[in-house]
Scaffold this motif. Sequence first.
Motif, PDB file in Angstrom:
ATOM      1  N   ASP A 474       0.836  -1.210   0.000  1.00  0.00           N
ATOM      2  CA  ASP A 474       0.000   0.000   0.000  1.00  0.00           C
ATOM      3  C   ASP A 474       0.866   1.253   0.000  1.00  0.00           C
ATOM      4  N   ALA A 475       1.954   1.234   0.766  1.00  0.00           N
ATOM      5  CA  ALA A 475       2.849   2.398   0.816  1.00  0.00           C
ATOM      6  C   ALA A 475       3.526   2.611  -0.529  1.00  0.00           C
ATOM      7  N   HIS A 480       3.682   5.760  -5.816  1.00  0.00           N
ATOM      8  CA  HIS A 480       3.789   5.516  -7.257  1.00  0.00           C
ATOM      9  C   HIS A 480       5.053   4.721  -7.588  1.00  0.00           C
ATOM     10  N   LEU A 481       5.363   3.766  -6.729  1.00  0.00           N
ATOM     11  CA  LEU A 481       6.540   2.928  -6.939  1.00  0.00           C
ATOM     12  C   LEU A 481       6.163   1.484  -7.249  1.00  0.00           C
ATOM     13  N   ASP A 482       4.873   1.153  -7.102  1.00  0.00           N
ATOM     14  CA  ASP A 482       4.450  -0.239  -7.231  1.00  0.00           C
ATOM     15  C   ASP A 482       4.689  -0.791  -8.636  1.00  0.00           C
ATOM     16  N   GLU A 483       4.401   0.001  -9.676  1.00  0.00           N
ATOM     17  CA  GLU A 483       4.598  -0.498 -11.043  1.00  0.00           C
ATOM     18  C   GLU A 483       6.075  -0.737 -11.331  1.00  0.00           C
ATOM     19  N   THR A 484       6.913   0.151 -10.820  1.00  0.00           N
ATOM     20  CA  THR A 484       8.358  -0.017 -11.007  1.00  0.00           C
ATOM     21  C   THR A 484       8.836  -1.302 -10.340  1.00  0.00           C
ATOM     22  N   ILE A 485       8.383  -1.546  -9.105  1.00  0.00           N
ATOM     23  CA  ILE A 485       8.810  -2.746  -8.367  1.00  0.00           C
ATOM     24  C   ILE A 485       8.335  -4.006  -9.061  1.00  0.00           C
TER      25      ILE A 485
END
Length: 611
Positions: A474-475, A480-485
């Motif tokens: 969630d964090a 806006h880092l989830d797609e990168t990860i």
Amino acid sequence: MDQLKTVLPYFRPYRRAMFWGLVLVILANGFALANPYLLKLPIDALTADTGADPDATRRTVLNYALLIVAAAILGNAARYGMREILNGLSRRIEVDLRNDFVRHLLRLDAGFYGGTRTGDLMSLATNDTLAVRQAIGPAVMYTANTVVSFVVGLAVMIWISPMLTLVALIPMTVLPPVVAWFGKTIHTRFERIQEQFAALSTMVQENLTGVRIVRAYGQEAAQAGEFDVFNRDYLKRNMHLAYASGAFHPIMGLLTGAAMVVVLWYGGGQVMAGRITTGDFVAFSFYLALLAWPMIALGWVVNLFQRGAASMGRINRIFAIRPAIDAPVAPLPVPGAAAGIEFREVSFRYPGTERLVLEDVSFTAEPGRTVAIVGPTGSGKSTLVSLIARVYDPTSGAVLLDGSPLPAYDPAPPRAPAPLAAPPPPAYAPADIRARIGFAPQDSFLFSDRLGRNIGLGVPAALDKHSLARRIRDAATAAHLDETIEGFPAGYRTRLGERGINLSGGQKQRATLARALAIDPSVLVLDDVLSAVDTGTESRILRGLRAELRGRTAFIISHRVTAVKDADLILVLDRGRIVERGRHEQLLALKGTYATLLRRQLLEQDLAGVA
């Protein structure tokens, strides 16, 4: 040597092992010292009466030979146990000392680290603790060994012939001043070695951390040359110590050799005069040879003790430093929901400086509101928000959380982890406050660990595995880092290089933002945390954060005025003072510093678009 007294409390948990180790020292030396006497008896038996029964004589010699072998076996077994226990004990104490040292470092405030080189601390935690271990392990063991050997051996020598003993010890009268001089010399030279080793460690650490800068500016040869100068100085200081240590052993050997010559001359005359037996003379010679080892070992022991004292002195100087961030005896409970923050006539200067970075700053951030802080470079923005997280305390004035000063919320330190080698510290890190404040600093630091663990760094350990994973995801989504990860082959289990070197600047900043959000803070502080992303991405991320900021008191620093125009309160700093405050429209109407900053940034964006 007084510095080593601070290590004594570390022996308390190992008192039983210490006792049995010293018992084995006595037994090992007792059996070793019994051998010359056991050799004396059959020699005297062989020379006492030439008319004795040959078979009886052979049985006597055989019995004594077996006794000598048994004493050797038992003595060496005791010596093995002695070394195993006492050296093992010293290694456990080394671990305890190093643990306490690192705990103490983690308690110290930012002002300490601002004036201390990392290489110095690395040297203290590794090289100096090793020197202390050698002083409290091998040195203590051989000191006990030397004392027992010398006392018992000397007592037997006096029993054999007091006069011969007195004559043999005449060359040893110069021993005390020799030992004192060498001890002082070794201590001074070893301390200089440790100082140079710390400087050497600092240079290596800085060059490895900044290797990309070194290469970018083509400074490989220059840095290698500078390292060579440090390294040669380190060699020179070690050689000076080697000269002193190397001269000590030959001098001790010379004194021992002189004593052996005196014994041969005077003792031989005593045998010929019939005052002592041949067996007495042989046993006495062996005892003198056995005393030679303690004399030689004394030099090595003095060397170890002086090295250990020099290193413990350096460690004690760090233990003596008290944290500048104090805590009360009876802390207040930290609020769990959104909390109001008030700055009341706050001024601040960094430790060791005279210039005020903040001067007479006063404002109130209402619970659940967003406060933006803007201003030119060097105006004090980052310093202001660092006071909220108690990285520093104000020089004057107060920062209040729900009407109470921040220091009133932090607990006194637990007793268990307090350093044994120093007085209990008056304060522990302000953990309660920092656990409720999500702080994303301007300098994005990531550990060389998995990406998911970096984001979940401050999440309470009480969470179960699934709740922790959900909190981290969630964090990352909010940042806006989830797609990168998800684009990484290992996802959240991606292992980062040192300081997150395998991520871009923007990715590291968003990971830092996610880490601040993951702890579910009451107060969120974002210190220009999106400076490495473009203006559009920053605005998009901040708009996406509105849901996350709802119900939290937030402080946002940005060098881009356009990114913070929706804040409930905007503070404009200049030279450490608040020169303007209000909402976006109100500040534009003033046509002052805020409006000037906005016009300048819009012009820069237009020029960048044309280019």
